[in-house]
Design an enzyme around this catalytic site. Structure first.
Site, PDB file in Angstrom:
ATOM      1  N   TYR A   1      -1.689   0.179  10.085  1.00 35.05           N
ATOM      2  CA  TYR A   1      -1.774  -0.583   8.747  1.00 35.05           C
ATOM      3  C   TYR A   1      -0.740  -0.386   7.839  1.00 35.05           C
ATOM      4  O   TYR A   1      -0.319  -1.348   7.564  1.00 35.05           O
ATOM      5  CB  TYR A   1      -3.128   0.012   8.202  1.00 35.05           C
ATOM      6  CG  TYR A   1      -3.361  -0.407   6.690  1.00 35.05           C
ATOM      7  CD1 TYR A   1      -3.526  -1.636   6.613  1.00 35.05           C
ATOM      8  CD2 TYR A   1      -3.412   0.583   5.663  1.00 35.05           C
ATOM      9  CE1 TYR A   1      -3.532  -2.025   4.978  1.00 35.05           C
ATOM     10  CE2 TYR A   1      -3.656   0.066   4.510  1.00 35.05           C
ATOM     11  CZ  TYR A   1      -3.592  -1.332   4.274  1.00 35.05           C
ATOM     12  OH  TYR A   1      -3.749  -1.513   2.809  1.00 35.05           O
TER      13      TYR A   1
ATOM     14  N   THR B   1       0.791  -1.174   0.047  1.00 38.70           N
ATOM     15  CA  THR B   1      -0.020  -0.012   0.039  1.00 38.70           C
ATOM     16  C   THR B   1       0.905   1.382  -0.007  1.00 38.70           C
ATOM     17  O   THR B   1       1.985   1.260   0.548  1.00 38.70           O
ATOM     18  CB  THR B   1      -0.940   0.067   1.362  1.00 38.70           C
ATOM     19  OG1 THR B   1      -1.382   1.364   1.393  1.00 38.70           O
ATOM     20  CG2 THR B   1      -0.147  -0.227   2.508  1.00 38.70           C
TER      21      THR B   1
END
Ligand code: UDP
Length: 313
Positions: free
Chosen positions: A139, A115
């Site tokens: 995250y 990501t």
């Protein structure tokens, strides 16, 4: 056969469809905690959880797995700030389980969904792959940890892998067989469209004091079918002898939250009430990715976002 961990989810299910269309055989391994059995319309299905290494071994015994694609992470930035343990256990520890089984079964190819959240607050836009990685939420940290693990496993065990750093996945299968279905839904575009059809009363704009032209966050939205295409290019790159590497999946075009809402108004012709709201924890002001390396090395060209002129840059 390609094993798709998390193949019943939003992105994994679109890749499963495209792999089957391109003639690959697939097996989806999914716990269905967030995934949907209805989305696994192609290939085989195994109900299993990556926290249980025996369940993973059983799948590898049953199917001749040649490569693994991984989409089984939790991916809510806000939740990761509130409950980091959930993210480190699932996104890191459980990923180690599948890598362990791959090593046991001598499976050498791994495509990892990483990501842009691994970059943290950008120091340069558009973000290239060699931009510093300083994630600002658990995250992003969890994904960066796995990238580092993959790099070490590549050196030590010859695990050939590609980490694809997604910017904002959006859109749905043009064939309308599957789509975006999160519960709870937290993503901007589906929520804006919910507001357009009256399923929600309004859309909250998280932060109207960012250092951007219209003061709202800017993101690089990339169509899920373009993402799927990149995964297959990455797989073929590895199967053809490519070395382990990382690639951005973005368009190089940024759109603000207000741009997205305004465009939805134009396209749907509906009234959409927006409400200025406080910033969401863990959100950088601008995330826009350069896809130059992905284009040069993998030959990837996003098709579904062409023709859109960036409004804010
Ligand atoms: N956002 C917003 N209102 C919402 C949901 C999201 O203003 O109800 C903003 C969010 O702060 C971010 C952008 O929209 O700047 C995209 O968020 P999303 O959750 O879709 O994706 P993320 O960037 O977290 O991957």
């Amino acid at each position: 056969m390609i094993l798709i961990a998390g193949g019943a989810g939003y992105i994994g299910s679109h890749i499963n469809k495209l792999l089957n269309e391109r003639g690959y055989r697939t097996v989806v391994f999914d716990s269905l905690v967030y995934g949907h059995r209805e989305f696994v319309k192609w290939g085989e299905f195994v109900l299993g959880d990556l926290s249980d290494i025996e369940q993973i071994r059983l799948a590898f015994k049953e199917y001749p797995v040649r490569a693994v694609m991984y989409f089984a992470a939790f991916a809510y930035v806000g939740e990761s700030v509130e409950d980091p343990q959930k993210y480190y256990i699932n996104n890191v520890a459980n990923t180690l389980n599948i890598l362990k089984v791959m090593k046991e079964f001598n499976v050498k190819y791994f495509i990892f969904s990483s990501t842009c959240a691994t970059y943290g607050n950008p120091v340069e836009i558009p973000i290239t792959e060699d931009h510093p990685q300083n994630p600002i939420n658990p995250y992003g940290q969890s994904k960066l940890m796995v990238e580092k693990i993959l790099s070490d496993y590549s050196t030590a065990y010859g695990l050939r892998n590609v980490a694809l750093r997604y910017f904002n996945a959006a859109g749905a299968d043009p064939g309308q067989e599957i789509g975006e279905w999160h519960d709870p839904e937290t993503h901007l575009i589906p929520l804006v469209l919910d507001a357009a059809i009256g399923r929600r009363e309004n859309i909250k704009v998280f932060g109207t004091d960012y250092d951007t032209p219209d003061k709202t966050c800017i993101r690089d939205y990339i169509h899920v079918t373009d993402l799927a295409d990149a995964h297959i290019l990455a797989l073929e790159y590895l199967l053809n002898g490519g070395k382990s590497d990382v690639f951005n999946l973005g368009n190089g075009n940024g759109f603000s939250v207000k741009d997205v809402i305004e465009t939805a108004r134009e396209v749907t012709g509906r009234e959409i009430v927006d409400i200025a709201s406080p910033r969401r924890a863990g959100d950088p002001a601008v995330l826009v990715g350069s896809a130059r390396k992905t284009n040069e090395v993998l030959g990837w060209q996003p098709k579904y976002c062409m023709g859109l002129a960036p409004k804010t840059q």
